[in-house]
Design a protein around this motif. Structure first.
Motif, mmCIF file in Angstrom:
data_model
loop_
_atom_site.group_PDB
_atom_site.id
_atom_site.type_symbol
_atom_site.label_atom_id
_atom_site.label_comp_id
_atom_site.label_asym_id
_atom_site.label_seq_id
_atom_site.Cartn_x
_atom_site.Cartn_y
_atom_site.Cartn_z
ATOM 1 N N THR A 1 38.706 15.567 40.347
ATOM 2 C CA THR A 1 38.799 17.018 40.182
ATOM 3 C C THR A 1 40.200 17.466 40.558
ATOM 4 O O THR A 1 40.831 16.878 41.432
ATOM 5 N N SER A 2 40.649 18.506 39.918
ATOM 6 C CA SER A 2 41.876 19.156 40.366
ATOM 7 C C SER A 2 41.540 19.944 41.618
ATOM 8 O O SER A 2 40.384 20.300 41.860
ATOM 9 N N GLY A 3 42.556 20.229 42.417
ATOM 10 C CA GLY A 3 42.342 21.036 43.613
ATOM 11 C C GLY A 3 41.793 22.395 43.240
ATOM 12 O O GLY A 3 42.270 23.029 42.295
ATOM 13 N N GLN A 4 40.776 22.817 43.961
ATOM 14 C CA GLN A 4 40.146 24.114 43.719
ATOM 15 C C GLN A 4 40.450 25.051 44.878
ATOM 16 O O GLN A 4 40.405 24.653 46.039
ATOM 17 N N ILE A 5 40.792 26.287 44.517
ATOM 18 C CA ILE A 5 40.933 27.338 45.516
ATOM 19 C C ILE A 5 39.775 28.310 45.314
ATOM 20 O O ILE A 5 39.013 28.189 44.353
ATOM 21 N N GLY A 6 39.613 29.264 46.203
ATOM 22 C CA GLY A 6 38.443 30.134 46.214
ATOM 23 C C GLY A 6 38.444 31.241 45.195
ATOM 24 O O GLY A 6 38.191 32.403 45.541
ATOM 25 N N ILE A 7 38.679 30.926 43.945
ATOM 26 C CA ILE A 7 38.645 31.909 42.863
ATOM 27 C C ILE A 7 37.244 31.957 42.269
ATOM 28 O O ILE A 7 36.666 30.926 41.925
ATOM 29 N N ASP A 8 36.703 33.153 42.134
ATOM 30 C CA ASP A 8 35.412 33.359 41.486
ATOM 31 C C ASP A 8 35.616 33.202 39.977
ATOM 32 O O ASP A 8 36.441 33.917 39.396
ATOM 33 N N PRO A 9 34.884 32.290 39.322
ATOM 34 C CA PRO A 9 35.108 32.073 37.894
ATOM 35 C C PRO A 9 34.713 33.253 37.023
ATOM 36 O O PRO A 9 35.212 33.392 35.908
ATOM 37 N N GLN A 10 33.842 34.120 37.520
ATOM 38 C CA GLN A 10 33.408 35.271 36.726
ATOM 39 C C GLN A 10 34.408 36.422 36.775
ATOM 40 O O GLN A 10 34.622 37.102 35.762
ATOM 41 N N THR A 11 35.038 36.615 37.934
ATOM 42 C CA THR A 11 35.938 37.762 38.089
ATOM 43 C C THR A 11 37.413 37.367 38.080
ATOM 44 O O THR A 11 38.277 38.211 37.856
ATOM 45 N N GLY A 12 37.706 36.102 38.378
ATOM 46 C CA GLY A 12 39.097 35.655 38.485
ATOM 47 C C GLY A 12 39.751 36.059 39.791
ATOM 48 O O GLY A 12 40.942 35.850 39.988
ATOM 49 N N ALA A 13 38.973 36.650 40.709
ATOM 50 C CA ALA A 13 39.520 37.123 41.983
ATOM 51 C C ALA A 13 39.413 36.036 43.053
ATOM 52 O O ALA A 13 38.431 35.300 43.120
ATOM 53 N N LEU A 14 40.437 35.979 43.895
ATOM 54 C CA LEU A 14 40.437 35.097 45.049
ATOM 55 C C LEU A 14 39.675 35.776 46.173
ATOM 56 O O LEU A 14 39.932 36.949 46.480
ATOM 57 N N GLN B 1 33.440 29.356 48.027
ATOM 58 C CA GLN B 1 33.714 29.404 46.588
ATOM 59 C C GLN B 1 34.329 28.091 46.112
ATOM 60 O O GLN B 1 34.003 27.610 45.034
ATOM 61 N N VAL B 2 35.214 27.516 46.896
ATOM 62 C CA VAL B 2 35.800 26.213 46.545
ATOM 63 C C VAL B 2 34.699 25.180 46.338
ATOM 64 O O VAL B 2 34.686 24.444 45.353
ATOM 65 N N MET B 3 33.753 25.124 47.267
ATOM 66 C CA MET B 3 32.680 24.128 47.164
ATOM 67 C C MET B 3 31.778 24.402 45.964
ATOM 68 O O MET B 3 31.347 23.465 45.284
#
Length: 136
Positions: A40-53, A63-65
């Motif tokens: 996997t690429s590194g994931q940060i806590g961005i919500d996939p629905q809103t695009g907000a961190l 969110q990362v998990m």
């Protein structure tokens, strides 16, 4: 909900994509499967629905998990299949907080792991996690 894999022109390499995780913010894939391994690429806590961190360290880590779980699921994998994890923290003193949340998601899975303090992460994130998993 839609999960799918995009194949590229290689018999041993698949580009992994799901709309249940954030779209990449650069020229990379959410994940790549090669033979029996998924990276996997590194994931940060961005919500996939809103695009907000997410605002807080705790919310970002949750969110990362969730993002990682969604990416692994594309290949039929889960946290029990993870063999290695890299965690990046902008404040190494956040180790215990992230570790506690990470443990809730990982359960009895105990992959090898590194945790590293870094100066900064994309979009001002506090935590980034990447994983390597192996198909059984």
């Amino acid at each position: 909900m839609s999960l799918f894999t995009v194949l590229i022109n290689s018999p041993h390499k698949e580009i992994i994509y799901t709309d249940q995780a954030p779209k990449p913010i650069g020229p990379y894939s959410q994940g790549v499967a090669v033979n029996d391994y998924e990276y996997t690429s590194g994931q940060i806590g961005i919500d996939p629905q809103t695009g907000a961190l997410a605002d807080t360290l705790e919310d970002q880590t949750h969110q990362v998990m969730k993002n990682l779980k969604a990416i692994l699921a594309v290949s039929g994998l889960g946290f029990d299949d993870v063999i290695n994890t890299h965690i990046y923290l902008t404040n190494i003193s956040d180790f215990s907080t992230v570790n506690e949340i990470y443990s809730r998601y990982m359960g009895n899975a105990t992959p090898s792991r590194s945790t590293v303090g870094v100066a900064s992460l994309p979009k001002g994130a506090f935590v980034e996690i990447e994983m390597i998993a192996k198909k059984s």
